[in-house]
Write an enzyme that holds these catalytic residues in place. Structure first.
Site, PDB file in Angstrom:
ATOM      1  CG  HIS A 144      -2.052  -1.042   1.060  1.00  0.00           C
ATOM      2  ND1 HIS A 144      -2.870  -1.178  -0.038  1.00  0.00           N
ATOM      3  CD2 HIS A 144      -2.390  -2.038   1.922  1.00  0.00           C
ATOM      4  CE1 HIS A 144      -3.676  -2.209   0.148  1.00  0.00           C
ATOM      5  NE2 HIS A 144      -3.403  -2.755   1.327  1.00  0.00           N
ATOM      6  CG  ASP A 149       1.202  -1.906  -3.562  1.00  0.00           C
ATOM      7  OD1 ASP A 149       1.737  -2.767  -2.839  1.00  0.00           O
ATOM      8  OD2 ASP A 149       0.167  -1.288  -3.229  1.00  0.00           O
TER       9      ASP A 149
END
Length: 463
Positions: A144, A149
């Site tokens: 996150h 990511d």
């Protein structure tokens, strides 16, 4: 060249929320060759739940650049590349909206690693980035956060590139780039197989439940338009991401498609047709002639045997409709059952009523204005059929109205005798309501190639 992108945002709606972090990893098809990341000042407070999830706080972005300050760098970094993301619709919609606010039309070819992984790594329980990486043994650091990511997505993408034959992976990538606007769970073959004809289409979720019903004169074209619309709200993203299957019914006739869509929405109550799901029209507007020859109007509850001029969801709404119509035609509120009195109505005293309530205006003159309301809600005749295009060249569609009430539709072989019993026999019966009455009246005003045929008093007729 591919640019693998991940963003963090203040929320899920591109129209209202802003990007607070962006990371871009450039991949040449063999290796990662460059990367870029930055926090962004969204110009607003970051919600607590976003800070809790991402760790990004207002203090962290206070001195960060605004999007416009890095926009040129993003354009140059992604120029000539494929925009790759895990659920690309989300990331692309936000980036495109940020550029739109700057007056720039950001356009890139898109590739969704959710869709690509479904094709190349089938059978997994979940294709969310965290669970997918866990299933295939890819470590994710700084979950996150945009660069964490983005790098996990880049590793996943690289693995799919290298662990499949060159021919199969390049073919799969090209197919998925072409399908970049298609929801992750939807197979492109569902769109490729759609007919370019009039009919009703159904969007299903992964459990097979119908979540949206639509209609079009060209099913395939309309569905593609759905897919290509830029996502501007969290609900729109949720809707598009939920589509896993498309089914359809060819109707041939545009009118039949409209009528079937209306009935299906009320019957199925799909989640994303909320504006059209009303099923109960409890009250109706009725007309009658009193003992003195005046046309009167009233609002009453609808029964199975009643035939209202129009139907409304509530008694209050029906009276408001009648009041507006009566004032528009200068009708007596007493004769419209909107003013209770044994003598003259209130409007008579302020000279807005010409005295029908006292017999001062003749029924003939008064009824001319009252008939304008009846005409507004009436068909050209109480009994008729509309003959239109069928599903193939050997048949025609039939829409039946009897005693001013919609009965339903069906299809008839063009070579069959067109007598009343044959027509009625081909019709599947559907419920009448305000919506279909409006559909029919609107269609009659612009019949086009369809034919309106009045039913004769005799049992046999030809057209």
């Amino acid at each position: 060249m591919y640019t693998i992108i991940d963003i963090e945002t203040t929320g899920g709606q591109p129209t209202n929320d802003r990007i607070i972090e962006i990371a871009i990893v450039k991949h040449d098809g063999e290796n990662i060759v460059d990367e870029f990341s930055t926090l962004l000042n969204p110009g607003r407070s970051i919600p607590y739940f976003i800070t809790k999830m991402t760790g990004i706080s207002d203090e962290m972005v206070a001195d960060a650049p605004h999007f416009y300050q890095v926009a040129r760098q993003i354009v140059e970094f992604t120029e000539g590349s494929v925009f790759v993301a895990h659920n690309v619709r989300f990331d692309y919609s936000f980036v495109k909206k940020e550029f739109y606010d700057l007056g720039y039309n950001f356009q890139r070819r898109r590739l969704c690693t959710v869709r690509l992984s479904r094709k190349l790594i089938p059978g997994l329980p979940s294709y969310s980035l965290g669970k997918l990486c866990q299933s295939v043994g890819i470590p994710v650091f700084d979950r996150h956060r945009a660069m964490g990511d983005a790098k996990a997505t880049a590793i996943l993408f690289h693995r799919m590139l290298t662990e499949n034959s060159e021919i199969s992976i390049q073919g799969a990538i090209e197919d998925e780039i072409k399908a970049g606007h298609i929801p992750p769970a939807l197979d492109k073959k569902h769109i490729d197989g759609l007919p370019e004809e009039a009919g009703v289409y159904y969007f299903h979720n992964a459990e097979g439940k119908v979540i949206y019903v639509g209609k079009s004169t060209n099913i395939k074209k309309r569905v593609i338009q759905h897919m290509q619309v830029d996502l501007k709200s969290n609900k729109a993203m949720e809707f598009k991401s939920s589509i896993a299957e498309i089914t359809y019914i060819v109707t041939g006739s545009e009118l039949v498609a409209l009528l079937l869509e209306s009935d299906e929405i009320k019957r199925m109550k799909p989640l994303y047709n909320s504006a059209q799901r009303r099923t109960v029209f409890a009250y109706g507007l009725f007309s009658f002639i009193d003992e003195k020859g005046y046309i009167n109007f009233k609002v009453e509850r609808i029964s199975d045997e009643s035939h209202p001029l129009t139907q409304v969801g509530s008694g209050k709404g029906a009276k408001e409709t009648l009041y507006a119509l009566a004032k528009g035609q200068g009708l007596c509120l007493k004769l419209c059952d909107l003013y209770k009195t044994k003598s003259a109505c209130f409007d008579y005293h302020v000279k807005d009523c010409k005295g029908a309530c006292l017999g001062e205006e003749s029924p003939e003159d008064y009824n001319l204005r009252a008939m304008e309301i009846i005409k507004r809600f009436s068909f050209p005749d109480n009994d008729f059929v509309i003959i239109g295009k069928g599903r193939n060249r050997d048949e025609q569609s039939v829409v039946l109205v009897e005693k001013g009430t919609y009965r339903g539709f069906g299809y008839i072989d063009s070579s069959m005798p067109a007598d009343i019993e044959t027509l009625k026999g081909c019709v599947k019966f559907y419920k009448d309501n305000k919506d279909v009455q409006q559909i029919l009246r609107g269609h009659i005003r612009r019949l086009g190639k369809d034919k309106l045929v009045l039913l004769p008093k005799e049992p046999e007729f030809a057209f």
